[in-house]
Design a protein around this motif. Structure first.
Motif, PDB file in Angstrom:
ATOM      1  N   PHE A  63     -43.287 -46.116 -39.469  1.00  0.00           N
ATOM      2  CA  PHE A  63     -43.286 -45.908 -40.921  1.00  0.00           C
ATOM      3  C   PHE A  63     -41.930 -45.384 -41.385  1.00  0.00           C
ATOM      4  O   PHE A  63     -41.401 -45.771 -42.421  1.00  0.00           O
ATOM      5  N   TYR A  65     -35.739 -49.881 -47.277  1.00  0.00           N
ATOM      6  CA  TYR A  65     -35.847 -50.355 -48.657  1.00  0.00           C
ATOM      7  C   TYR A  65     -34.904 -49.578 -49.568  1.00  0.00           C
ATOM      8  O   TYR A  65     -34.595 -48.418 -49.282  1.00  0.00           O
ATOM      9  N   LEU A 116     -33.646 -62.552 -45.570  1.00  0.00           N
ATOM     10  CA  LEU A 116     -34.626 -62.334 -46.636  1.00  0.00           C
ATOM     11  C   LEU A 116     -34.020 -61.527 -47.784  1.00  0.00           C
ATOM     12  O   LEU A 116     -34.215 -61.834 -48.955  1.00  0.00           O
ATOM     13  N   TRP A 117     -33.254 -60.508 -47.414  1.00  0.00           N
ATOM     14  CA  TRP A 117     -32.645 -59.676 -48.456  1.00  0.00           C
ATOM     15  C   TRP A 117     -31.552 -60.437 -49.203  1.00  0.00           C
ATOM     16  O   TRP A 117     -31.374 -60.251 -50.404  1.00  0.00           O
ATOM     17  N   LEU A 126     -39.702 -48.173 -41.624  1.00  0.00           N
ATOM     18  CA  LEU A 126     -40.088 -48.980 -42.786  1.00  0.00           C
ATOM     19  C   LEU A 126     -39.552 -48.353 -44.079  1.00  0.00           C
ATOM     20  O   LEU A 126     -38.917 -49.023 -44.893  1.00  0.00           O
ATOM     21  N   PHE A 127     -39.781 -47.056 -44.248  1.00  0.00           N
ATOM     22  CA  PHE A 127     -39.314 -46.368 -45.456  1.00  0.00           C
ATOM     23  C   PHE A 127     -37.790 -46.388 -45.553  1.00  0.00           C
ATOM     24  O   PHE A 127     -37.222 -46.322 -46.633  1.00  0.00           O
ATOM     25  N   SER A 130     -34.018 -46.697 -54.719  1.00  0.00           N
ATOM     26  CA  SER A 130     -34.407 -46.609 -56.127  1.00  0.00           C
ATOM     27  C   SER A 130     -35.878 -46.928 -56.353  1.00  0.00           C
ATOM     28  O   SER A 130     -36.414 -46.658 -57.420  1.00  0.00           O
ATOM     29  N   ILE A 131     -36.557 -47.526 -55.374  1.00  0.00           N
ATOM     30  CA  ILE A 131     -37.967 -47.871 -55.607  1.00  0.00           C
ATOM     31  C   ILE A 131     -38.880 -46.661 -55.458  1.00  0.00           C
ATOM     32  O   ILE A 131     -40.031 -46.705 -55.852  1.00  0.00           O
ATOM     33  N   PHE A 132     -38.373 -45.567 -54.885  1.00  0.00           N
ATOM     34  CA  PHE A 132     -39.229 -44.405 -54.682  1.00  0.00           C
ATOM     35  C   PHE A 132     -39.170 -43.485 -55.894  1.00  0.00           C
ATOM     36  O   PHE A 132     -38.099 -43.172 -56.406  1.00  0.00           O
ATOM     37  N   ASN A 149     -34.436 -61.230 -34.943  1.00  0.00           N
ATOM     38  CA  ASN A 149     -35.374 -60.566 -35.839  1.00  0.00           C
ATOM     39  C   ASN A 149     -34.630 -59.899 -37.008  1.00  0.00           C
ATOM     40  O   ASN A 149     -34.957 -60.096 -38.170  1.00  0.00           O
ATOM     41  N   PHE A 151     -34.330 -60.740 -41.155  1.00  0.00           N
ATOM     42  CA  PHE A 151     -34.595 -59.699 -42.134  1.00  0.00           C
ATOM     43  C   PHE A 151     -33.467 -59.646 -43.164  1.00  0.00           C
ATOM     44  O   PHE A 151     -33.694 -59.575 -44.373  1.00  0.00           O
TER      45      PHE A 151
END
Lengths: 260, 329, 260
Positions: C181, C188, C43-44, C184-185, C191-193, C36, C40
């Motif tokens: 969650f 990533y 994908l990155w 999940l957070f 910088s996207i936050f 799994n 992942f």
């Protein structure tokens, strides 16, 4: 047919009765969407030299659509595994109606309720975010998302049927799920893949028919794409249904011959 | 003898939000809960001396377990006082923990997947026990309780009776002076119950240990304990030596006879016929006046008996009777 | 405190041995999780092949972040696995027995379980850290320190979520969802936050302190960055201990709606 419709209705009512689970799923969907659209928003705003071109408006809508379909598909494989393992299947085999058809119909009912709930949540978020989606794209998406969901359901059905031969369906599930990520384009359109061969393989796969083809219509709506999506989906539904029927028959033969 | 436990007007009230039905009810309930208070323990007072073996009995929800939890330091009372070895249990929980052993019959303190021996070794460290003293104590308990072969078996593969023997052993490994047993025989078959009772009696006598147990099975009390506290709806209704209580209230058996004839009549003293279906006769037997064997012999002599069951009267009934007798109603 | 330190390793070791009792299940879960995580990562890799970077985060930074979060989730699951269903344990009334024993309850709760799948996280996490995180061996002590602090924040947040069970019966699945969650957070690029989402990841969902601040410390070591990482660990641990003690006091007053 009447029994299948009744099973579908039962599945839908069951999903509605578990409304806290539905709400939880909707919240999860929205949070995942917020994170993924933040990621794609950032990527789209940068436009680095040498980076792949992204469609106008970024990928938030696309990812919203793929996650919508993905999170709406019920875990039919667990039901199948349970029934095969526990021997409950044998009592079902005594009945005149085809067990597998009824189980799929039931899951379909569940799926339609999930699609409706998560769809409403997504539309609410869309209105709040100030983004707009092309109206014809939304209509095409709605139609082919249901077919995409059916493909996903059939894939999970195949996973569940592996329970006739292996003790746990988990390994098969993980593989299928990851193929959905990778070949289905869960996080980004498969058209972005740089290798042409890999891209073509992905586009033709059932995983893309499940996720990519319905969702891509939100970022690039066209009659040609819609027609191609429907054709691919119809073909894969036919192939997967035949495969499920064949595997089911082989599984039941094994069950009747050797027991579990 | 000095008192190990003193309890004065101990009370415990639980407040809980009454649930409303439906989605709307769940939402309104979250903002404006409809609270109800129930008095689980309503001012109980008693003393227990060192070496005494006391049973607290009563029907489900009578407040037995709540009392035991307050005395072992798990739960804080709403009001009242209690001292165990001079400590206030809910304030000096950890100091008290070294001196008491507790078994909750419906929960396990052992690792299901591991041999009991592993759980015991862990408990040694949890109670900071010296290795040699611990080994000697474990050896004694294993012998007394016949645990030899069980020790290396995963707990999850044991029968309920075997598991309970291990649970009780686990609670005795740090050599506590006081043992609290909450429903130790719940769910066990008759042989397993007997084994547990024999062990508790023998062990406690040998060690001069104080034992407090709760149960809703009247036979647990008779065999194990010197004194019985009957509790109902949070109040003590009877607190007296077991002998006395037995003579007064626990001297009854219930005999059910299935017969070809619609009714059976027996001419013996101490029998009360309870209402029942045809072909079934339910007899309440006062064993002070007549022995159960006599009743059965008389019934069999009449012929046409198809089945016989002998039971204790339900706990609720015993308590009701005690309650009626003590309040004089 | 000394009592905890002397007994905790023994309890955790017992939990690990218990998790190994069913060898097949253990291997299946561990392998499944490793596969799994591998997907992942793939994908990155594809993502960075196409888009180069996100807001200054390159592939190696992302690998460092993924390595950290997987290792943290791995260590948590292996050595503190009771955290995953702590809310369920609280609600079932199982802590009564722990309260009659002399050692602190929180340690007993954390060590009561060890999750086989966590080994998959741990192994893949370490492989990513060492192989792709672009860290030099000189940085090993600093990396271990950052990892330990992130671990403390993660476990603290998860324990605080589980402590909600002292107040509400529905907390079992809610606590689990919140922890999911949090993962999940933490998966990533930071910088996207921005704006509200940035506020969330540095407060209620402290992904910021679990992985983002440690990554910053490892990329640009300095006293300030180290202070943030260590300070966050101390603050979150203290807050959680306070919340747990408050909840436990409530439990001992009989106010927690247990099913026991």
């Amino acid at each position: 047919m009447a029994s299948a419709l009744q099973a579908l209705r039962m599945g839908a009512l069951g999903a509605l009765a578990g409304w806290p689970v539905l709400v939880g799923r909707a919240i999860f969907y929205l949070v995942a969407l917020a994170v993924l659209s933040a990621l794609w928003g950032k990527v789209a705003s940068e436009r680095l030299a040498g980076a792949l071109p992204l469609p106008a408006g970024g990928l938030a809508l696309y990812v919203g659509a793929t996650e919508w379909i993905m999170l709406s598909i019920p875990s039919i494989h667990l039901r199948l595994e349970d029934d095969i393992r526990s021997g409950a299947l044998e009592t079902h085999l005594l009945r005149p109606k085809l067990y597998l058809v009824l189980r799929i119909a039931e899951s379909l009912g569940d799926m339609l309720v999930r699609l409706a709930t998560l769809g409403l949540a997504a539309l609410g978020l869309l209105a709040l975010s100030g983004r707009s989606a092309p109206a014809e794209g939304l209509a095409c998406l709605a139609a082919s998302a249901i077919l995409g969901g059916v493909i996903g359901l059939l894939l999970y059905t195949l996973v569940g049927l592996s329970g006739f031969w292996v003790r746990r369906t988990l390994p098969a599930y993980l593989v299928i799920q990851k193929l959905m990520f990778l070949l289905g384009g869960l996080f980004a359109p498969v058209s972005l893949y740089t290798s042409a061969a890999f891209r073509r393989l992905s586009e033709a796969s059932p995983f893309a028919a499940q996720l990519y083809w319905p969702s891509v219509q939100l970022i690039a709506p066209s009659a040609a794409v819609f027609a191609r999506a429907l054709a691919l989906q119809a073909a894969w539904i036919a192939v997967l249904s035949l495969a499920a029927a064949a595997i089911w028959r082989a599984g039941v033969r094994k069950l009747l011959r050797q027991g579990i | 003898m000095s008192a190990v436990i003193t309890v004065q007007t101990l009370t415990k009230q639980y407040r809980y939000a009454r649930r409303r039905t439906g989605a709307l009810g769940a939402i309104t309930g979250a903002f404006a809960p409809d609270f109800q208070t129930i008095e689980a323990v309503a001012g109980v007072s008693f003393e227990i001396a060192a070496g005494e073996r006391v049973a607290i009995i009563g029907p489900n929800g009578a407040g037995k377990s709540t009392t035991l939890k307050m005395l072992s330091g798990v739960l804080e009372p709403s009001s009242g006082q209690a001292r165990v070895f001079g400590l206030v249990p809910w304030r000096e929980r950890r100091a008290l923990a070294y001196r008491i052993g507790v078994v909750f019959g419906q929960r396990s303190q052992l690792w299901g997947e591991l041999p009991a021996r592993d759980s015991f070794a862990l408990l040694r460290r949890i109670y900071d026990q010296d290795e040699t003293a611990f080994a000697a104590r474990l050896g004694r308990l294993v012998e007394q309780f016949g645990l030899g072969e069980l020790l290396d078996q995963p707990v999850s593969r044991m029968s309920l009776g075997q598991r309970m023997r291990c649970e009780i052993t686990a609670s005795l490994l740090h050599g506590p002076d006081l043992l609290f047993l909450d429903e130790p025989t719940i769910g066990l078959d008759i042989t397993a119950k007997a084994a547990i009772r024999d062990f508790i009696t023998e062990h406690a006598r040998g060690q001069g240990q104080t034992v407090v147990l709760t149960s809703h099975d009247t036979r647990d009390i008779e065999l194990v304990c010197d004194r019985v506290i009957v509790i109902n709806q949070g109040r003590i209704v009877v607190d007296q030596p077991t002998d006395q209580l037995r003579r007064q209230f626990l001297a009854r058996k219930r005999v059910t006879l299935q017969s070809a004839a619609p009714r059976i009549t027996l001419d013996l003293p101490g029998l009360t016929v309870l209402p029942s279906q045809p072909h079934t006769s339910v007899l309440d037997v006062d064993t002070r006046l007549v022995r159960v064997e006599q009743v059965i012999a008389a019934a069999l002599a009449g012929g046409g008996i198809e089945d016989i069951t002998i039971e204790d009267p339900p706990m609720e009934e015993v308590v009701r009777e005690i309650y009626l007798a003590t309040t004089g109603a | 405190m000394g009592g905890v330190l002397s007994t905790y390793p023994l309890q955790a070791a017992a939990a690990i041995r218990a998790s190994l009792a069913d060898r097949t299940n253990f291997l299946l879960q561990m392998g499944g999780m490793a596969v799994n995580n591998g997907f992942f990562l793939a994908l990155w890799v594809l993502f960075f092949a196409g888009f180069r970077s996100v807001g200054g985060w390159g592939a190696a930074d992302m690998a460092l972040l993924l390595g950290l979060i997987m290792t943290i989730v791995g260590i948590s699951g292996v050595a503190f696995g009771g955290y995953r269903d702590m809310a369920g344990t609280i609600l079932s009334g199982e802590i009564d027995a722990l309260l009659t024993q002399p050692k602190p309850v929180l340690g007993r709760l954390l060590s009561r379980d060890s999750l086989p799948s966590a080994w998959g996280d741990l192994v893949v996490g370490l492989v990513i850290l060492v192989g792709f995180g672009r860290l030099s061996w000189v940085q090993a002590p600093l990396a271990l320190g950052a990892l330990a602090c992130g671990l403390v924040v993660y476990l603290s947040a998860a324990t605080a979520f589980a402590s909600l069970a002292f107040w509400a019966r529905g907390a079992r699945s809610f606590a689990r969802d919140l922890t999911d969650f949090l993962i999940l957070f933490s998966s990533y690029p930071g910088s996207i936050f921005s704006g509200a989402s940035k506020l969330v990841v540095y407060t209620l969902m402290p992904a910021g302190f679990i992985v983002l601040a440690p990554v910053r410390l490892l990329r640009a070591p300095g006293l300030g960055a180290a202070g943030v990482v260590v300070g966050a660990a101390v603050v979150y641990a203290l807050i959680t201990l306070a919340v747990f003690q408050l909840g436990l006091a409530r439990y001992r007053r009989g106010l927690t709606p247990t099913s026991g």
